[in-house]
Design a protein around this motif. Structure first.
Motif, mmCIF file in Angstrom:
data_model
loop_
_atom_site.group_PDB
_atom_site.id
_atom_site.type_symbol
_atom_site.label_atom_id
_atom_site.label_comp_id
_atom_site.label_asym_id
_atom_site.label_seq_id
_atom_site.Cartn_x
_atom_site.Cartn_y
_atom_site.Cartn_z
ATOM 1 N N PHE A 17 -1.433 1.641 -3.196
ATOM 2 C CA PHE A 17 -1.110 0.344 -2.579
ATOM 3 C C PHE A 17 0.257 0.428 -1.896
ATOM 4 C CE2 PHE A 17 1.052 -3.768 -2.777
ATOM 5 C CZ PHE A 17 0.143 -4.592 -2.146
ATOM 6 N N ALA A 18 1.229 1.009 -2.608
ATOM 7 C CA ALA A 18 2.572 1.155 -2.024
ATOM 8 C C ALA A 18 2.555 2.151 -0.868
ATOM 9 C CB ALA A 18 3.558 1.600 -3.098
ATOM 10 N N ARG A 67 5.404 4.491 -8.793
ATOM 11 C CA ARG A 67 4.995 3.828 -7.550
ATOM 12 C C ARG A 67 6.165 3.767 -6.576
ATOM 13 N NH1 ARG A 67 3.274 -2.316 -8.236
ATOM 14 N NH2 ARG A 67 5.435 -2.440 -8.948
ATOM 15 N N ALA A 68 7.360 3.422 -7.091
ATOM 16 C CA ALA A 68 8.523 3.301 -6.216
ATOM 17 C C ALA A 68 8.983 4.675 -5.726
ATOM 18 C CB ALA A 68 9.652 2.582 -6.942
ATOM 19 N N ARG A 104 5.234 -5.462 -12.738
ATOM 20 C CA ARG A 104 4.600 -6.059 -11.557
ATOM 21 C C ARG A 104 3.524 -5.159 -10.972
ATOM 22 N NH1 ARG A 104 9.015 -9.596 -8.114
ATOM 23 N NH2 ARG A 104 10.269 -10.250 -9.869
ATOM 24 N N LEU A 105 2.622 -4.709 -11.812
ATOM 25 C CA LEU A 105 1.492 -3.916 -11.326
ATOM 26 C C LEU A 105 0.347 -4.853 -10.982
ATOM 27 C CD1 LEU A 105 1.578 -1.085 -14.011
ATOM 28 C CD2 LEU A 105 2.570 -1.051 -11.730
ATOM 29 N N GLY A 140 12.263 1.288 -2.219
ATOM 30 C CA GLY A 140 11.443 1.235 -3.428
ATOM 31 C C GLY A 140 12.093 0.268 -4.399
ATOM 32 N N TYR A 141 11.289 -0.506 -5.105
ATOM 33 C CA TYR A 141 11.867 -1.522 -5.981
ATOM 34 C C TYR A 141 11.195 -1.422 -7.347
ATOM 35 C CZ TYR A 141 14.397 -6.032 -6.546
ATOM 36 O OH TYR A 141 15.268 -7.033 -6.909
#
Lengths: 262, 271
Positions: B113-114, B161-162, B100-101, B93-94
């Protein structure tokens, strides 16, 4: 009164003032063969719409013919333009070779391009297709190429760290970034296509709105020439506002400032 | 990205050994060393932080671990990331400096998406999205678009997200550096809160020693040009920590002093 209502009333008022001016100038000139009054044109437009025209073809037939030509040639020009623009973004060889030719295409007067296309390919569907592709495709390609160059690399890196595959990258990262460029090309290109098709019809391709301009022009019937021109403009505005503005609105609903502009 | 299955690696998640990275100078074509013999280990559940001046090559190291930059094995060194799940490859995960969406997708779709990219089964998505959005304090924002959110909230989405892919290693590259100090401070407290509820393995990069001391279990101090790790400290202060806790405060003061002495020495010898 809300701002929007005010803006709309001013716009309608402006058109109304133009019509009134026109009306008085026409009465002052009192030469209906040069400048008929707007009222006479309005009657002529109704006549065009309800009565069969020359050769028994109705106004809707001609509109349909022009619309059909416009959509088909526009579709071909857009697809080619997008493909070339993307290829330019992906391959330096394509970028440089196409870039050498683009100024040639963009500086070429539109009317000459139509003229040449009709000379080479005859007064046929192919003639109008070549004219549209010749004028519109370079413009679309340049636009898409700019979109491809402006692609945000940091988002691509993000997607790669999460291991997005090629398919996900194209659908969720590349295409959404290109969409604004596709749409701006789309609107401008549609306006261009429409005018080129009408021009090619005026030059002599059988049937269509442009064909009718020329038909009545040859009969020196100013009333019907103007009636057709106004019908043409109305049809185009309706398409532009009712259809494209809505598609665009739906595609960009993620933008906070995105209000439907009609 | 180098990969290996977990067998026989104990708790090690990231293992960097004598890693060296050279870049060709764009003007002269001569190679210069960005990362010089970097070694560090991150174990499962650890919060490791690399602290160094801006532009010292910290991000390059993270990018190599994330697989968006490469390192030439002939320059020496190895890099391994081990998976501790049954996933085929380790999940990374980053969280970047900027969120950066994908602005055209809703908050929920940004997270899925991830999840989809990581081939996580679809029936888990809803639960993951809800769980991690709640964890970062954004419950109810599923259908919102990123551009309607503040910078701090966007960064929270990026963290959710990560986290949602339940990564083997969570890389964080100065994630709060673009936020105003008040928001950043709040985010550090909230990250601390997350650490106490779940224990992700984190490699966190910062130029802010206070931030590192406040958050991390292990601190690697990095010098610049070329980047070398010159000190590794273990921070044995139980969480929850407070920035004004004397233990934390003293350690920060001590490390700042040491940092400057090393940088000064390096400058004297370099010029």
């Amino acid at each position: 009164m809300s701002e929007k209502v005010t803006a709309v009333s001013i716009r309608i008022g402006s058109i109304f003032v133009l019509l009134i001016l026109w009306h008085f100038v026409a009465i002052a000139m009192s030469d209906a063969e040069i400048l008929p009054t707007p009222i006479a044109i309005a009657y002529a437009m109704v006549g065009v719409l309800v009565e069969p025209g020359p050769e028994g073809k109705s106004a809707f037939f001609h509109m349909g013919v022009t619309l059909g030509r416009t959509f088909v040639t526009f579709g071909v020009a857009m697809v080619l333009g997008i493909a070339i623009g993307l290829a330019m973004g992906l391959k330096k060889v394509v970028e440089h070779s196409v870039m050498a030719l683009i100024p040639l295409a963009l500086t070429m007067p539109t009317i000459l391009m139509v003229f040449l296309a009709v000379m080479w390919f005859g007064f046929s569907e192919i003639g109008s297709l070549v004219a549209v592709v010749g004028v519109v495709t370079p413009y679309v390609a340049v636009n898409i190429f700019q979109g491809a160059k402006a692609m945000d690399k940091s988002l691509i890196d993000m997607a790669i760290t999460f291991r997005a595959d090629r398919n996900m990258l194209i659908r969720k990262v590349y295409i959404p970034q290109l969409l604004p460029y596709i749409f701006s090309a789309f609107r401008f290109a549609f306006g261009m296509t429409w005018k080129i098709v009408a021009l090619a019809e005026t030059f002599g391709i059988k049937y269509g709105i442009g064909y009718m301009f020329f038909f009545w022009f040859e009969q020196f019937n100013m009333e019907l020439v103007l009636a057709w021109i106004i019908l043409f403009v109305i049809l185009m505005l309706v398409l532009e506002h009712a259809v494209f503005a809505r598609i665009e609105h739906a595609a960009f609903k993620w933008r906070p400032a995105n209000k439907l502009q009609t | 990205m180098p990969t290996d299955q977990n067998n026989g690696h104990g708790n090690v998640v990231v293992s960097v050994n004598n890693l060296t990275k050279k870049f060709p100078d764009p003007m002269t074509g001569e190679e210069f060393v960005v990362l010089d013999s970097i070694s560090l280990t991150v174990e499962k559940g650890n919060f490791a932080s690399i602290v160094g001046p801006s532009g010292c090559g910290k991000s390059t190291l993270l990018n190599i671990i994330a697989g968006i930059e490469t390192h030439d094995p002939s320059d020496g060194g190895t890099l391994d990331v081990y998976s501790h799940t049954d996933a085929e490859q380790p999940r990374v995960g980053y969280v970047f400096q900027n969120a950066r969406l994908l602005n055209w997708l809703t908050v929920e779709d940004n997270m899925t998406f991830a999840l989809e990219s990581q081939k996580i089964p679809k029936d888990l998505w809803k639960e993951r999205v809800n769980k991690y959005l709640e964890m970062v304090g954004l419950e109810g924002q599923q259908k919102n678009y990123p551009l309607n959110l503040s910078g701090g909230m966007q960064q929270r989405v990026a963290i959710a997200r990560a986290l949602a892919i339940e990564p083997d290693i969570l890389l964080m590259d100065e994630p709060f550096s673009h936020l105003d100090e008040i928001t950043a401070r709040k985010m550090r407290f909230d990250l601390m809160e997350i650490l106490m509820h779940s224990s992700p393995t984190i490699l966190f990069i910062t130029h802010d020693l206070g931030e590192a001391v406040f958050l991390a279990d292990h601190i690697y101090m990095m010098s610049t040009k070329p980047a070398r790790i010159f000190k590794h400290i273990k921070v044995d202060v139980p969480r929850p920590r407070k920035p004004e806790d004397p233990q934390i405060f003293d350690l920060e003061k001590e490390l700042v002093k040491e940092f400057f002495s090393v940088l000064d020495a390096q400058e004297a010898e370099g010029d």
